[in-house]
Design a protein around this motif. Sequence first.
Motif, PDB file in Angstrom:
ATOM      1  N   GLN A  67       0.835  -1.211   0.000  1.00 11.79           N
ATOM      2  CA  GLN A  67       0.000   0.000   0.000  1.00 11.79           C
ATOM      3  C   GLN A  67       0.866   1.256   0.000  1.00 11.79           C
ATOM      4  OE1 GLN A  67      -2.161  -0.985   3.658  1.00 11.79           O
ATOM      5  NE2 GLN A  67      -4.022  -1.115   2.448  1.00 11.79           N
ATOM      6  N   SER A 132      -8.177   2.841   1.844  1.00  2.27           N
ATOM      7  CA  SER A 132      -8.658   2.875   3.230  1.00  2.27           C
ATOM      8  C   SER A 132      -8.259   4.204   3.864  1.00  2.27           C
ATOM      9  CB  SER A 132      -8.014   1.760   4.057  1.00  2.27           C
ATOM     10  OG  SER A 132      -8.156   0.524   3.405  1.00  2.27           O
ATOM     11  N   VAL A 134      -7.723   6.294   7.297  1.00  2.00           N
ATOM     12  CA  VAL A 134      -7.486   6.043   8.721  1.00  2.00           C
ATOM     13  C   VAL A 134      -7.931   7.277   9.510  1.00  2.00           C
ATOM     14  CG1 VAL A 134      -5.798   5.335  10.444  1.00  2.00           C
ATOM     15  CG2 VAL A 134      -5.498   4.652   8.049  1.00  2.00           C
ATOM     16  N   VAL A 143     -10.704   2.416  10.661  1.00  2.00           N
ATOM     17  CA  VAL A 143     -10.378   2.498   9.236  1.00  2.00           C
ATOM     18  C   VAL A 143     -11.681   2.469   8.453  1.00  2.00           C
ATOM     19  CG1 VAL A 143      -9.185   1.356   7.329  1.00  2.00           C
ATOM     20  CG2 VAL A 143      -8.160   1.353   9.615  1.00  2.00           C
ATOM     21  N   ALA A 145     -13.511   2.359   4.692  1.00  2.00           N
ATOM     22  CA  ALA A 145     -13.321   2.098   3.259  1.00  2.00           C
ATOM     23  C   ALA A 145     -13.649   3.375   2.485  1.00  2.00           C
ATOM     24  CB  ALA A 145     -14.243   0.970   2.815  1.00  2.00           C
ATOM     25  N   ARG A 168      -4.520   4.967   2.718  1.00  2.20           N
ATOM     26  CA  ARG A 168      -3.692   3.902   2.146  1.00  2.20           C
ATOM     27  C   ARG A 168      -4.293   3.479   0.814  1.00  2.20           C
ATOM     28  NH1 ARG A 168      -4.633   0.349   7.436  1.00  2.20           N
ATOM     29  NH2 ARG A 168      -3.607   1.682   8.981  1.00  2.20           N
TER      30      ARG A 168
END
Length: 277
Positions: A67, A132, A134, A143, A145, A168
């Motif tokens: 990632q 993702s 954070v 986290v 989506a 990420r």
Amino acid sequence: MKAAPFAYCRPDSVDEAVDVLAGGDAKVLAGGQSLVPVLAMRLGRPGTLVDITRLPGLDSLVVQDGQLHVGAAVRQRRVERSAEVAAVPLVARALPFVGHRELRSRGTVCGSLAHADPAAELPAVAACLGASVVVRGPGGERVVAAADFVTGAMTTAVGPDELVTGVRFPVAGAGEGFGFAELARRHGDFALAGVAVRVRGEAATLAAFGVSDRPVVRELTLDPDPTEAGLRPVTDALAAEVVDTDGDAHGSRGYRVRLLGVLAAREIVRAHREAHR
Ligand SMILES: Cc1cc2nc3c(=O)[nH]c(=O)nc-3n(C[C@H](O)[C@H](O)[C@H](O)COP(=O)(O)OP(=O)(O)OC[C@H]3O[C@@H](n4cnc5c(N)ncnc54)[C@H](O)[C@@H]3O)c2cc1C
């Protein structure tokens, strides 16, 4: 017009930033490229600005565990000029379309996600790639989506007492191809409509932006040798379904439907070719 008075805070840690946000009536200040105009026009009057641009730990830009990790203080231009961005070609292709170079030298990648303009490129790219986001708040880290991150125009899953600490993006795998295109009246303007596409094998993921209150993601199964002409009935129908705007001074709904149908077919074919090269 000038901004209404506000307190300014530059915390030394993420925990301190979260504490200030939890106190209420505070806003995160990242690159300021969207927030400062909002303040100057008095469309928002937060009591405190929490400046995160020099917060230790939020400036990382690294490829790790498949990632690309982009910290919340990382400017768009830094990513654009980095070697790391080659690992995620769709981000590399989209970034030059985010406003002007001068804006990107201050604006952050996470700030663009958090601002959630319906015509912004990066939320669509993040949703297309399954990135993702954070988020840190008083209850700890979670986290989200990217596909669930934007919940409406300028609205996200981030609470007023939470901070985005990074995003990420999955690194591109072998056999993947990508497409990105948008149309704006002038380069650097927000797009009238745009698409981000990822193809793997005969499976395509398309994220449309500028046509609804948030990025719209659709999955398609392609023929082994798709052509633009062959795809147009599919992408035209998709565009008619997803364009959710009455239109404005820059383009009617009908214009955006037609534009999205054309861009989607073109970029799907381009991504498919790249995937099968
Ligand atoms: C003339 C002009 C043209 C532009 N054109 C485009 C364009 O074509 N495409 C495009 O995508 N953008 C465009 N932008 C916006 C630009 O990309 C901004 O940089 C971006 O939207 C916000 O990033 P920022 O770091 O400047 O965030 P800021 O302006 O600092 O913040 C924006 C919002 O996000 C919140 N926020 C920021 N970071 C965080 C975080 N880490 N956690 C929680 N909340 C956070 C802030 O509280 C604020 O509400 C344009 C801006 C201008 C002024």
